[in-house]
Enzyme design. Structure first.
Site, PDB file in Angstrom:
ATOM      1  N   LYS A 104       0.851  -1.198   0.000  1.00 54.33           N
ATOM      2  CA  LYS A 104       0.000   0.000   0.000  1.00 54.33           C
ATOM      3  C   LYS A 104       0.880   1.240   0.000  1.00 54.33           C
ATOM      4  O   LYS A 104       1.790   1.372   0.834  1.00 54.33           O
ATOM      5  CB  LYS A 104      -0.911   0.028   1.225  1.00 54.33           C
ATOM      6  CG  LYS A 104      -2.143  -0.831   1.120  1.00 54.33           C
ATOM      7  CD  LYS A 104      -3.051  -0.564   2.320  1.00 54.33           C
ATOM      8  CE  LYS A 104      -4.347  -1.321   2.214  1.00 54.33           C
ATOM      9  NZ  LYS A 104      -5.238  -1.039   3.364  1.00 54.33           N
ATOM     10  N   GLU A 151      -7.101  -5.934  -1.115  1.00 52.28           N
ATOM     11  CA  GLU A 151      -8.132  -5.607  -0.127  1.00 52.28           C
ATOM     12  C   GLU A 151      -9.546  -5.739  -0.706  1.00 52.28           C
ATOM     13  O   GLU A 151     -10.385  -4.846  -0.602  1.00 52.28           O
ATOM     14  CB  GLU A 151      -7.921  -4.195   0.446  1.00 52.28           C
ATOM     15  CG  GLU A 151      -8.632  -3.986   1.780  1.00 52.28           C
ATOM     16  CD  GLU A 151      -8.302  -2.660   2.437  1.00 52.28           C
ATOM     17  OE1 GLU A 151      -9.241  -1.913   2.724  1.00 52.28           O
ATOM     18  OE2 GLU A 151      -7.109  -2.384   2.647  1.00 52.28           O
ATOM     19  N   ASN A 206      -7.686  -3.164   8.970  1.00 49.84           N
ATOM     20  CA  ASN A 206      -8.149  -1.806   9.264  1.00 49.84           C
ATOM     21  C   ASN A 206      -8.866  -1.718  10.607  1.00 49.84           C
ATOM     22  O   ASN A 206      -9.509  -0.696  10.902  1.00 49.84           O
ATOM     23  CB  ASN A 206      -9.086  -1.319   8.150  1.00 49.84           C
ATOM     24  CG  ASN A 206      -8.352  -1.150   6.834  1.00 49.84           C
ATOM     25  OD1 ASN A 206      -7.245  -0.648   6.794  1.00 49.84           O
ATOM     26  ND2 ASN A 206      -8.983  -1.583   5.754  1.00 49.84           N
ATOM     27  N   HIS A 253      -9.037   1.569  12.433  1.00 47.76           N
ATOM     28  CA  HIS A 253      -8.522   2.615  11.556  1.00 47.76           C
ATOM     29  C   HIS A 253      -9.592   3.594  11.065  1.00 47.76           C
ATOM     30  O   HIS A 253      -9.277   4.760  10.841  1.00 47.76           O
ATOM     31  CB  HIS A 253      -7.813   1.990  10.351  1.00 47.76           C
ATOM     32  CG  HIS A 253      -6.433   1.498  10.669  1.00 47.76           C
ATOM     33  ND1 HIS A 253      -6.201   0.504  11.585  1.00 47.76           N
ATOM     34  CD2 HIS A 253      -5.215   1.871  10.195  1.00 47.76           C
ATOM     35  CE1 HIS A 253      -4.891   0.273  11.654  1.00 47.76           C
ATOM     36  NE2 HIS A 253      -4.281   1.094  10.840  1.00 47.76           N
ATOM     37  N   HIS A 313      -0.196   8.075  14.895  1.00 44.26           N
ATOM     38  CA  HIS A 313      -1.070   7.120  14.197  1.00 44.26           C
ATOM     39  C   HIS A 313      -1.453   5.970  15.118  1.00 44.26           C
ATOM     40  O   HIS A 313      -2.630   5.599  15.218  1.00 44.26           O
ATOM     41  CB  HIS A 313      -0.347   6.582  12.960  1.00 44.26           C
ATOM     42  CG  HIS A 313      -1.113   5.506  12.250  1.00 44.26           C
ATOM     43  ND1 HIS A 313      -2.251   5.761  11.519  1.00 44.26           N
ATOM     44  CD2 HIS A 313      -0.918   4.155  12.181  1.00 44.26           C
ATOM     45  CE1 HIS A 313      -2.724   4.629  11.018  1.00 44.26           C
ATOM     46  NE2 HIS A 313      -1.939   3.643  11.410  1.00 44.26           N
TER      47      HIS A 313
END
Length: 359
Positions: free
Chosen positions: A142, A236, A244, A247, A263
């Site tokens: 990613k 994905e 995720n 997220h 994060h």
């Protein structure tokens, strides 16, 4: 050290674990790397490792340029991508050249995107230097950057040719950066490996003291989880979405805080919110929620947030790139090591969970 191998339909690559940068030239040789390279990094990492890595590469005969942009999530934008393109052109990179991403997740995401788009795509290597990037973002392909308050909304899937992990770089992380990485470690345990939750509980002191042997176990175990998920769902389309967990809400909190929170801290908050939703539905046991919160706190991660309003978070959540047909997708915990994907969660449920984590 031994390696992990990630095998995908169109490529495969090694995740190599080392204690220094000395073997990087041999690792590059093993993938037939070209002689012309561009190291992409940021100012903080450059001061620590830029000269060292370039010296190792130049001594091995590589023509190595370097570009270092200003550190920080606020610089994860198109202007920095253009800076990388300019450095590549100036150094004479062509379609056979290669980019080396030296740094944390921001560096890896943007160097990878630059590699995916420069001359319609060149190869790149991930050399992650933070716990967050070593256990998560460097593996899986990613890439991307932030745009108009939406995290990673512009991006591409572009797999690295190699991931070279020097675990000793973790010794130079400050406590906030290390805790941020632990947010992703705990996420992996919660979605896929309940035994790792026990491991983290039993080895808190060794992990926080950054014992080399424990760090190697920790990083390798997390890479194995990430690699297994990616190998089953590279783009994905299904399973990979479980990565995720925390997220969707976490990214919104991160943007709403103007990136004042790390994060990993925001992922921790997002995980607690979704766990609270699941507990409120009678799915996740309330004692599991409390144990999970205690583990996050033990690794210096927050379980509550202040000075962030729900309306702002809700607006940002609705910019999330993971929406399906207008519905938000949340990863819902069933029990430690087991989650499911849900698109039927209401705004009211999310608001209630948000107030649960709000001071």
């Amino acid at each position: 050290m031994d390696n992990l191998k990630l095998k995908l339909p169109d490529c495969e690559y090694d995740i190599q674990f080392e204690k220094d940068f000395n073997n990087l030239p041999n690792a590059l040789k093993s993938i037939n790397a070209p002689k012309k390279l561009m190291v992409v990094t940021e100012t903080t990492v450059n001061a620590l490792y830029g000269s060292q890595v370039c010296a190792v590469l130049k001594n091995a005969g590589y023509d190595c340029g370097i570009v270092a942009f200003e550190a920080g999530e606020k610089n994860k934008n198109i202007n920095t991508i253009q800076q990388i393109y300019s450095a590549c052109i100036k150094h004479g990179l062509d379609r056979s050249s290669m980019i080396i991403a030296l740094g944390g997740g921001v560096v890896g995401d943007m160097a990878g995107f630059a590699a995916a788009t420069y001359m319609r795509g060149i190869r790149f290597v991930q050399v992650p230097t933070t716990l967050l990037s070593q256990v998560d973002s460097s593996v899986g392909g990613k890439t991307g950057f932030d745009f108009e308050d939406a995290k990673n909304i512009i991006g591409a899937f572009h797999q690295p040719s190699l991931v070279y992990i020097n675990v000793n770089t973790l010794k130079t992380l400050d406590s906030t950066q290390f805790a941020s990485g632990m947010g992703e470690v705990i996420k992996h345990a919660m979605i896929k490996d309940s035994q790792m939750l026990d491991f983290l509980e039993q080895n808190k002191s060794l992990v926080k003291n950054r014992d080399n042997d424990i760090l190697i176990q920790l990083v390798k175990r997390n890479c194995a989880i990430k690699a297994d998920v990616v190998m089953h769902d590279e783009k994905e389309l299904g399973l990979r979405a479980i990565l995720n967990f925390g997220h969707t809400i976490g990214h919104a909190i991160e943007s709403a805080s103007h990136f004042a929170l790390s994060h990993g801290a925001c992922v921790a908050l997002g995980m607690v919110a979704v766990c609270a939703m699941s507990a409120d539905d009678g799915i996740l046991k309330s004692q599991t929620l409390e144990k999970f919160k205690n583990l996050l706190k033990a690794y210096d991660l927050p379980v509550t947030v202040e000075n962030v309003g729900f309306n702002n978070v809700w607006e940002l959540m609705n910019k999330d790139k993971k929406k399906i047909a207008g519905s938000l997708k949340l990863i819902y915990p069933i029990e430690p090591g087991n989650v499911e994907q849900r698109t039927d969660i209401t705004k009211e449920q999310i608001e209630k969970a948000f107030h649960y984590i709000s001071k």
